[in-house]
Design an enzyme around this catalytic site. Sequence first.
Site, short mmCIF file in Angstrom:
data_model
loop_
_atom_site.label_atom_id
_atom_site.label_comp_id
_atom_site.label_asym_id
_atom_site.label_seq_id
_atom_site.Cartn_x
_atom_site.Cartn_y
_atom_site.Cartn_z
N LYS A 46 0.82 -1.22 0.00
CA LYS A 46 0.00 0.00 0.00
C LYS A 46 0.85 1.27 0.00
O LYS A 46 0.33 2.36 -0.02
CB LYS A 46 -0.92 0.03 1.23
CG LYS A 46 -2.14 -0.84 1.12
CD LYS A 46 -3.08 -0.54 2.28
CE LYS A 46 -4.40 -1.25 2.13
NZ LYS A 46 -5.32 -0.94 3.24
N ARG A 100 -17.78 0.49 7.35
CA ARG A 100 -18.29 1.84 7.14
C ARG A 100 -19.42 1.86 6.12
O ARG A 100 -20.45 2.45 6.33
CB ARG A 100 -17.18 2.77 6.64
CG ARG A 100 -16.09 3.02 7.66
CD ARG A 100 -14.91 3.72 7.02
NE ARG A 100 -14.42 2.86 5.94
CZ ARG A 100 -13.72 3.28 4.90
NH1 ARG A 100 -13.41 4.53 4.76
NH2 ARG A 100 -13.32 2.43 3.98
N SER A 138 -8.49 6.42 5.89
CA SER A 138 -7.09 6.85 5.94
C SER A 138 -6.64 7.41 4.59
O SER A 138 -5.92 8.40 4.52
CB SER A 138 -6.18 5.69 6.36
OG SER A 138 -6.45 5.31 7.69
#
Length: 172
Positions: A46, A100, A138
């Site tokens: 990532k 979420r 994030s």
Amino acid sequence: MPDATPRTGFYPGTFDPVTNGHLDIIERAARLVDRLVIGVAENIGKQPLLPLDERILCLTTEVRGLARRTGTTIDVIGFGNLLIHAARSQGATVIVRGLRVVADFDYEMQMFGMNHHLAPDIETIFLMANERSQYISSRLVKEVARMGGDIAGFVPPFTRRHVLARLGGITA
């Protein structure tokens, strides 16, 4: 007779950076277990903004008050192996995941299936993000910070300072 074995939960993530949404899940998860281990994934694929040791430092700092408030032991560790191996090495019997939006559900169901196949003795529980943090990720926090936007409402102050320092002292 009740089982005297302490219940250990494992909350994994990249936490790059830790957000107020993560902290909400951590606090709520801490009420469900005797010990909560936050596993910070190396996840170099990532290309994280914050190095692993800095993400661990941010989380350790940010959860101190939560541990006192909930009375739960909260440990923060880094890991670079399979999630179930990291969870098992900590004695966890529960993996905690936050959801979420619907897109999270699709991904998390795949992860649940794989983890359950590999470790049927470790249960996965899902906690829904509260309405104040459902839109926080994030990735978006980093994007806003890179563009000079104010991230104060999305991350706690200690973490905010680390993110801004990594981005070359941008202040918002």
